[in-house]
Design an enzyme around this catalytic site. Structure first.
Site, PDB file in Angstrom:
ATOM      1  N   SER A 143       0.850  -1.189   0.000  1.00 32.35           N
ATOM      2  CA  SER A 143       0.000   0.000   0.000  1.00 32.35           C
ATOM      3  C   SER A 143       0.881   1.233   0.000  1.00 32.35           C
ATOM      4  O   SER A 143       1.946   1.251   0.623  1.00 32.35           O
ATOM      5  CB  SER A 143      -0.905   0.018   1.234  1.00 32.35           C
ATOM      6  OG  SER A 143      -1.533   1.285   1.395  1.00 32.35           O
ATOM      7  N   TYR A 157      -4.029   0.509  10.259  1.00 33.93           N
ATOM      8  CA  TYR A 157      -3.881  -0.095   8.927  1.00 33.93           C
ATOM      9  C   TYR A 157      -2.545   0.292   8.318  1.00 33.93           C
ATOM     10  O   TYR A 157      -1.830  -0.552   7.762  1.00 33.93           O
ATOM     11  CB  TYR A 157      -5.031   0.364   8.026  1.00 33.93           C
ATOM     12  CG  TYR A 157      -4.907  -0.088   6.594  1.00 33.93           C
ATOM     13  CD1 TYR A 157      -5.116  -1.422   6.241  1.00 33.93           C
ATOM     14  CD2 TYR A 157      -4.588   0.823   5.583  1.00 33.93           C
ATOM     15  CE1 TYR A 157      -5.000  -1.840   4.926  1.00 33.93           C
ATOM     16  CE2 TYR A 157      -4.482   0.416   4.265  1.00 33.93           C
ATOM     17  CZ  TYR A 157      -4.679  -0.912   3.935  1.00 33.93           C
ATOM     18  OH  TYR A 157      -4.568  -1.328   2.631  1.00 33.93           O
TER      19      TYR A 157
END
Length: 301
Positions: A143, A157
């Site tokens: 990510s 996250y």
């Protein structure tokens, strides 16, 4: 060349799209997910329907990434049915949204388990087979949050994805002598086209979370979400992530990029990763380990 591929967390989102795209590209693809006889039974039916309607080799397989036994059984099933396994796509993950302080330590541990420990379980199941064959490919869906712009309320996250990315980098060097390649796919923020934000977890400490809705924090969560959505161009297509995975898998040995960024919001991750990966390469060369930057091609493979 047709490959046997397993994708974790393939019931929806990036994983589901990549599974279908890889199958259309002519590969044998196992879309792994948990609760195939329960919550995800409709997804299993969709996989079978898609395979039949499109004439592709796409199969669902039970794999709960939170259980080593489930991972072991799934990988062994794939090897037994095909004689080998070529590619692992580490995609399983979960997102949360809310003030970091309001998440319990146990929630952070659960998120780390899903986003990081899941990859370790699958690796421990599959790597002995890949090392014995002297060939293989690990694709890690990272990510841009690992090193790019980091808006608030996504801290657990972001921390988990950064850990997963760091693990992928270390594995790359350790697996290169065995002929196993590593390619890290780095999606940016896609606020539409997946269920990441829709299904995002929330803090269990609701009392603490409510303190972030008053005084200076009024409208804060909504401001963050609006800002993220505005940063993503309207033409951004989440299918680009699946396309990037297919492109990497289809490349010949030794030609695959270490990283591929698909970041419509341009949060700066690609800039930081370019510098970090260059520094890593320079350091490995300086300490006499530059050969770990290139997977070794074994004779006859």
């Amino acid at each position: 060349m047709k490959k046997v591929i397993v994708i974790t967390g393939a019931s929806s989102g990036f994983g589901g799209q990549a599974a279908r795209a890889l199958a259309r590209a002519g590969h044998t693809v196992y879309a792994s997910m948990r609760e195939t006889a329960g919550r995800n039974e409709p997804q299993v039916a969709e996989v079978k329907k898609y395979a039949a309607e499109n004439g592709v080799d796409l199969r669902a397989v039970e794999l709960d990434v939170s259980l080593q036994e489930s991972s072991d059984a799934a990988i062994q099933k794939i090897i037994d049915e095909n004689g080998h396994l070529d590619v692992i796509v580490h995609n399983a993950g979960h997102m949360v949204f809310g003030p970091a302080e309001a998440f319990t330590p146990e929630q952070l541990a659960e998120l780390y388990d899903t986003n990081v420990l899941s990859t370790q379980r699958v690796n421990r199941s599959a790597l002995p087979h890949l090392r014995a064959r002297g060939t293989g490919l690990l694709v890690w869906v990272s990510s841009s949050s690992a090193r790019g712009g980091t808006p608030p309320f996504l801290a657990p996250y972001f921390a988990a994805k950064a850990a997963m990315d760091a693990l992928a980098v270390s594995y790359a060097g350790e697996l290169a002598p065995a002929g196993i390649e590593t390619s890290i796919i780095v999606p940016g923020a896609f606020t539409t086209g997946t269920n990441h934000f829709k299904n995002a977890g929330t803090p269990k400490d609701t009392a603490r979370a409510s303190e972030y809705k008053t005084n200076a924090y009024q409208g804060f969560a909504e401001k963050i979400q609006r800002g993220l959505a505005a940063a993503v161009p309207p033409e951004a297509d989440v299918a680009a992530v699946a396309d990037a995975i297919v492109k990497v898998v289809n490349m010949p040995f030794g030609k695959r990029p270490f990283r591929t960024h698909i970041d419509p919001a341009q949060d700066g991750c690609e800039v930081v990763n370019t510098v970090a990966d260059r520094i890593r390469a320079e350091f490995l060369r300086r300490i006499g380990l530059g050969d770990l930057l290139t997977p070794r091609r074994h004779e006859g493979l």
